[in-house]
Design a protein around this motif. Structure first.
Motif: not given
Length: 320
Positions: A134-143, A255-266, A283-290
């Motif tokens: 959740l912390s990473t998703a917020r920093r990477c631009g996800f809702l 915008a979601v694609a860029r947030a995903i790539v940033a999340y993976l990198a971080e 609106e696209w909301y992040f729930l989780e990433c396995n």
């Protein structure tokens, strides 16, 4: 076979998802070794690593081959069995052997210099913590839906009372659970403030504002290659009755694609299975990433595309 280094696949013998990629690697004549370190290393396989000032050496021997671990180009950490130690030993001795295997063999396999990991096991573990996600998703631009993780019942009830759209409960980890001796899954479900009792004090609980979603999306990411899948389900948690859901391939907004790539990198990941919720307003909301989520359950065309992307990554190895 290619002489540019082997691909090492760490998984259990029943992993049919891994078989899909292994077949593609074989078709491309890429040298592959498959190992389930939690089981194979006490049923005939051996692993040796030597370290000195001038460098390091390593050898993996299985029933079918011998591998120079210094020439491994990629390691795919799929679904290896846990390190449990050999059967037939006392509980204390078995626990000792299991922990030595985890820290010894696990450490060797996580320290193959120059190899590309999909994903590195230590990064996988770090990325499985829901607070970190959740912390990473917020920093990477996800809702990110408003969320509280707490063992304070008063905090939980106060949070729930401030969410006009309702609140859902999610476990922070998928702990195996049994009811009357039978396996039982803890699904995401809506809860009301009156259901939040003082039992919350036993351990941290995760409560999240319910997203008014039009549909769910699973995005499977292999590096910068993203495979979006719209999921329409009558259930809050689409995993509950997968026979009732419908799946349709879809594009991922920029915008979601860029947030995903940033999340993976971080988080130092190459692969990730992202679950998102899309509202009627788009609106696209992040729930989780396995970081090691399953993917072969998706429609055949999507599954094939993901398999080829993973095969490409493993065959290519580390970026030089």
């Amino acid at each position: 076979m290619s002489d540019s280094g082997s691909v090492l696949v760490l998984t259990n013998p029943y992993d049919v998802t891994a078989d899909v990629v292994l077949r593609l690697l074989a078709e491309r004549r890429v040298s592959v070794a498959r190992l389930d370190p939690g089981a194979d290393l006490h049923t005939g396989a051996s692993l040796t690593a030597t370290y000195c000032t001038g460098g390091q050496q390593g050898t993996l021997r299985t029933a079918s081959r011998e591998l120079d671990t210094t020439r491994v180009r990629s390691v795919w950490v799929r679904r290896p069995s846990p390190y449990e130690g050999p059967a037939g030993m006392s509980d204390q001795d078995r626990r000792f052997a299991a922990e030595q295997a985890l820290w010894g063999a696990g450490g060797i396999l996580a320290s193959l210099s120059g190899a590309c990991y999909v994903n590195h096991p230590w990064n996988n573990r770090a990325a499985e913590f829901k607070p970190a996600q959740l912390s990473t998703a917020r920093r990477c631009g996800f809702l990110v839906p408003s969320t509280v993780i707490t063992n304070d019942p008063c905090e939980a009830r106060t949070f729930a009372s401030h969410q006009p759209g309702g609140v859902v409960y999610k476990p922070v980890w998928n702990t195996p659970y049994r009811v009357d001796g039978q396996p039982h899954s803890v699904w995401v479900r809506e809860v009301h403030g009156t259901e939040i009792t003082d039992a919350v004090a036993v351990c941290p609980h995760m409560f999240q504002a319910k997203v008014d979603k039009a549909f769910d999306v699973r995005v499977t990411a292999v590096g910068s290659r993203l495979f979006g899948l719209r999921i329409d389900s009558p259930d809050l948690d689409w995993r509950y009755r997968q026979d009732l859901m419908t799946c349709t391939a879809m594009e991922v907004p920029g915008a979601v694609a860029r947030a995903i790539v940033a999340y993976l990198a971080e988080l130092g990941l190459i692969y990730g299975a992202f679950d998102l919720a899309v509202t009627p307003a788009g609106e696209w909301y992040f729930l989780e990433c396995n970081p090691n989520g399953q993917w072969a359950w998706q429609p055949a065309e999507t599954t094939a595309a993901i398999a080829h992307a993973l095969t490409d990554q493993l065959e290519r190895g580390p970026d030089r």
